[in-house]
Design an enzyme around this catalytic site. Structure first.
Site, short mmCIF file in Angstrom:
data_model
loop_
_atom_site.label_atom_id
_atom_site.label_comp_id
_atom_site.label_asym_id
_atom_site.label_seq_id
_atom_site.Cartn_x
_atom_site.Cartn_y
_atom_site.Cartn_z
N HIS A 80 0.83 -1.21 0.00
CA HIS A 80 0.00 0.00 0.00
C HIS A 80 0.86 1.26 0.00
O HIS A 80 0.51 2.25 -0.63
CB HIS A 80 -0.93 0.01 1.21
CG HIS A 80 -2.19 -0.76 0.98
ND1 HIS A 80 -3.43 -0.15 0.85
CD2 HIS A 80 -2.42 -2.09 0.84
CE1 HIS A 80 -4.36 -1.07 0.64
NE2 HIS A 80 -3.78 -2.25 0.63
N PRO A 179 -5.41 -1.11 -6.83
CA PRO A 179 -6.49 -1.86 -7.49
C PRO A 179 -7.42 -2.47 -6.45
O PRO A 179 -6.99 -2.79 -5.33
CB PRO A 179 -5.74 -2.98 -8.24
CG PRO A 179 -4.31 -2.56 -8.26
CD PRO A 179 -4.09 -1.73 -7.04
N HIS A 209 -1.32 -13.44 -1.31
CA HIS A 209 -2.67 -13.73 -0.84
C HIS A 209 -2.77 -15.14 -0.27
O HIS A 209 -3.83 -15.53 0.24
CB HIS A 209 -3.67 -13.56 -1.98
CG HIS A 209 -3.92 -12.14 -2.38
ND1 HIS A 209 -4.73 -11.79 -3.42
CD2 HIS A 209 -3.45 -10.97 -1.86
CE1 HIS A 209 -4.77 -10.46 -3.54
NE2 HIS A 209 -3.98 -9.94 -2.60
N THR A 264 -2.29 -24.36 4.21
CA THR A 264 -1.13 -23.74 4.87
C THR A 264 -1.43 -22.25 5.02
O THR A 264 -0.80 -21.42 4.36
CB THR A 264 0.17 -23.96 4.07
OG1 THR A 264 -0.03 -23.48 2.71
CG2 THR A 264 0.54 -25.43 4.02
N ASP A 269 3.54 -19.70 0.43
CA ASP A 269 3.93 -20.76 -0.49
C ASP A 269 3.05 -20.74 -1.73
O ASP A 269 2.21 -19.86 -1.90
CB ASP A 269 3.88 -22.13 0.20
CG ASP A 269 2.48 -22.47 0.73
OD1 ASP A 269 1.51 -21.78 0.36
OD2 ASP A 269 2.37 -23.42 1.53
#
Length: 342
Positions: A80, A179, A209, A264, A269
């Site tokens: 950000h 976005p 994410h 996880t 990962d």
């Protein structure tokens, strides 16, 4: 990393090294030369505050052990901060009515961001050791790097420092830079392309994410009145269980949320990329990466190779951290990250 409401990680950029360039030493390759064209350099504080990077790493580790989600917060905070014009810690400034300053944290694009109080704890540790020396912008960059490592991501990434802090907020421009979670792939690539970010890097950095969570407020449009057809049916049922009503509120006190990764959930990962191939992308912009011809090949490649994902992520994180920094006599070094120096 798009605005999503809930902590999520940071986004390669033009010049992102290929895997061959990174193979065997991704961190060193990501850093490239010791000095950047903007004047940032490795070990910038070697004389003025020799333990600066060590202090930040110690604080990040300590905070992670007590509050694991702080490591996720640092990744999102860096994204950000750097995406909105410059990596200049403008994100951290509090609203000051007398000065006519409105905090970027109050933007709707910042919904769900948290743990800023722990930035103050890290800054206090630096101020005790080296008063008025280490910028808040460098603190954010190094904390994101160390946070990624704590989450099982690439470790020991050399990161150039020497950023200085903004003396103004960019609140009025946040929405034009960050976005949102419903953007098209074209819009996301264009936004990052303006910063020199290529499709491979976008796919790697949106892989952040993989950690954190998303508030139902940002999910229900994909679930009601009917489940989005791109969502795996069983996953859609799970999400409706997590978000049982279309009336989710834009309120961080609302505890209704879903994890990005159920396998996880606190590991950086390639499970994110594997999930996309199964129709388990949590946000619309995530799932679109798996079908757009400009990004889908990278989704498949990263899903098959976690080391490749980490390689590209490491290089992209460095590149993002160097977007338009203030250096030299620009800006200032804030004593308190929340306020411009008096």
């Amino acid at each position: 990393m798009c605005s999503k409401g809930g902590d999520a990680g940071a986004q390669g950029w033009m010049g992102t090294p290929s895997r061959d360039a990174l193979n065997g030493n991704n961190a060193a390759a990501a850093a490239g030369t010791s000095t950047s064209s903007d004047g940032l350099k490795l070990n910038y504080y070697s004389e003025s505050c020799p333990r600066a990077e060590e202090i930040i790493k110690e604080q990040v580790k300590s905070l992670y052990e007590e509050h694991g989600n702080t490591a996720v917060s640092w990744l999102r905070a860096l994204f950000h901060d750097c995406t909105v014009k410059s990596c200049d810690a403008s994100l951290l400034l509090e609203t000051d009515a007398a000065a006519g300053l409105v905090s970027e944290k109050s933007s709707t694009r910042s919904f769900g961001m948290r743990n800023f109080k722990y930035i103050d704890a890290i800054k206090s540790a630096l101020e005790r050791a080296c008063p008025g020396t280490v910028s808040c912008a460098d603190l954010l960059a190094l904390a994101a790097r160390d946070g990624a490592a704590m989450l099982g991501g690439p470790a020991d990434i050399p990161m150039r420092t020497g950023r200085r802090d903004a003396t103004e907020s960019h609140y009025g421009e946040v929405e034009s830079y960050i976005p949102n979670h419903n953007e098209s792939v074209s819009a996301v690539l264009d936004r990052f392309g303006a910063m020199g970010v290529d499709a491979e890097g976008v796919v790697a950095l949106l892989g952040a994410h993989s950690v954190g969570r998303v508030h139902c407020f940002n999910l229900v449009a994909r679930l009601y009145p009917a489940v989005d057809g791109t969502i795996e049916p069983a996953y859609g049922t799970y999400l409706r269980g997590r978000c049982p009503t279309a009336e989710a509120k834009e309120d961080t006190r609302d505890v209704a949320y879903a994890r990005n990764d159920r396998v996880t959930p606190m590991v950086l990962d390639n499970m994110y990329h594997k999930n996309l191939l199964k129709g388990r992308g949590l946000l619309l912009v995530d799932q679109r990466l798996a079908t757009d011809p400009r990004t889908a090949p990278y989704v498949r490649k990263m899903a098959a190779d976690n080391a490749y994902f980490h390689d590209v992520f490491a290089a992209a994180l460095v590149k993002m951290s160097e977007n338009g920094p203030l250096t030299g006599d620009q800006g200032e070094v804030r004593k308190d990250c929340r306020f411009v120096n008096k």
